[in-house]
Enzyme design. Structure first.
Site, short mmCIF file in Angstrom:
data_model
loop_
_atom_site.label_atom_id
_atom_site.label_comp_id
_atom_site.label_asym_id
_atom_site.label_seq_id
_atom_site.Cartn_x
_atom_site.Cartn_y
_atom_site.Cartn_z
N LYS A 1 -0.38 4.97 8.73
CA LYS A 1 0.44 5.28 7.55
C LYS A 1 -0.43 5.40 6.31
O LYS A 1 -0.29 6.35 5.52
CB LYS A 1 1.50 4.18 7.37
CG LYS A 1 2.46 4.40 6.19
CD LYS A 1 2.03 3.68 4.92
CE LYS A 1 2.16 2.17 5.05
NZ LYS A 1 1.83 1.49 3.75
N THR B 1 0.88 -1.17 0.00
CA THR B 1 0.00 0.00 0.00
C THR B 1 0.91 1.21 0.00
O THR B 1 1.60 1.48 0.98
CB THR B 1 -0.92 0.00 1.23
OG1 THR B 1 -1.74 -1.17 1.20
CG2 THR B 1 -1.82 1.23 1.22
N LYS C 1 -6.69 1.81 -3.43
CA LYS C 1 -6.46 1.20 -2.12
C LYS C 1 -6.52 2.24 -1.00
O LYS C 1 -7.08 1.99 0.08
CB LYS C 1 -5.11 0.49 -2.12
CG LYS C 1 -4.69 -0.09 -0.78
CD LYS C 1 -5.61 -1.20 -0.31
CE LYS C 1 -5.04 -1.86 0.95
NZ LYS C 1 -5.96 -2.88 1.48
#
Length: 297
Positions: free
Chosen positions: A248, A104, A179
């Protein structure tokens, strides 16, 4: 399926042999791919030592033995170093290779890598995944793909093994953008569902029964249908995905919002709660713990 994959003649390399990368490597190995793995961590390599797959101690050795290379790495900075660094994949690519980044990551970094690879033997695809370590080990992940359709067709034998569902969402970079938007919605839904369950308890209602009603109606989401019954109502909080990783991802989503110039007040409020929770919910905690943040306050 194994016979078809052997006929494809593809050799697979996996860089990053943690919970996700290790699971993908094992899925490919079980399906008949000749798999080569690399991870700088001796513990990660040791965990797969008995699998029978080849484990090497350099990126150069992995590139030489691979037609498809899967990346499962924690940050965009590390991906850029592994791909474009002095001793990275590009420096050692001597034959056509398809590079699939399942991390990701920051879409701007993804596009930058794709531009740097233009004219090289490397075809780049971003394919971030959902489903966690269990899906990686069972070959049942969901993958959001950004890349050229012809390249994805060549990658299909490996994708068939690793995924239960996959969707091409656009060119390189679109997979990582999709995503981030998915995880942004998940973050918002966790905050909202946590509030709904606190309201239910405050009203003297049974949250488990109320959740059944929500899941029968239009208010349901992946959080109410999967996260709550699997990891929250039973106080398990062991999904395998940490607050640190989700924070994150949400920081990257905040960057995407800023670049898009789109009005997103609800997202902004949810992102604020995720940021401020750092003082009460540890990075090492399961990401579903955010549902209890306001209660702790």
């Amino acid at each position: 399926m194994t016979q078809a994959l052997n006929a494809a003649g593809q050799r697979a390399g996996v860089i990053g042999l943690g919970n996700m990368g290790g699971g993908m490597a094992l899925s490919l190995h079980r399906a008949g791919f000749a798999v080569t793995g690399f991870d700088p961590s001796p513990a990660a390599r040791e965990a797969l030592a008995a699998s029978g797959m080849a484990l090497v101690d350099s990126i150069a050795a992995l590139v030489a033995a691979s037609d498809v290379i899967v990346l499962s790495l924690p940050t965009s900075d590390i991906v850029e170093k592994v791909v474009l660094g002095e001793d990275g994949i590009l420096a050692h690519a001597r034959h056509p290779v398809i590079l699939l980044d399942t991390s990701t990551a920051d879409p701007t970094s993804t596009v930058r890598i794709a531009q740097a690879l233009a004219g090289s033997p490397i075809s780049f695809v971003d394919g971030p995944v959902s489903g966690g370590p269990k899906a990686a080990h069972s070959g049942n992940m969901t993958m959001l793909l950004g890349g050229d359709e012809a390249v994805l067709a060549r990658l299909a034998p490996a994708l068939d093994v690793m995924t239960g569902k996959r969707v091409r969402v656009g060119p390189v970079g679109a997979g990582h953008s999709a995503k981030l938007l998915n995880n942004l919605l998940c973050g918002v839904h966790l905050v909202a569902a946590g509030e709904a369950m606190r309201i239910a308890r405050g009203a003297g209602l049974d949250p488990e029964e109320i959740l059944k009603g929500i899941n029968a109606g239009s208010g349901r989401s992946g959080v109410t249908e999967v996260n709550y019954p699997t990891w929250i109502l039973n106080d398990a909080f062991n999904s395998g995905f940490t607050m640190k990783l989700m924070r994150k991802d949400l920081r990257l989503a905040a960057g995407l919002i800023e670049r898009a110039g789109a009005g997103a007040p609800l997202s902004a409020e949810a992102l604020r709660l995720w940021r401020e929770s750092a003082g009460d919910v540890a990075d090492s905690d399961d990401f579903n713990c955010i549902v209890n943040y306001e209660e702790k306050q």
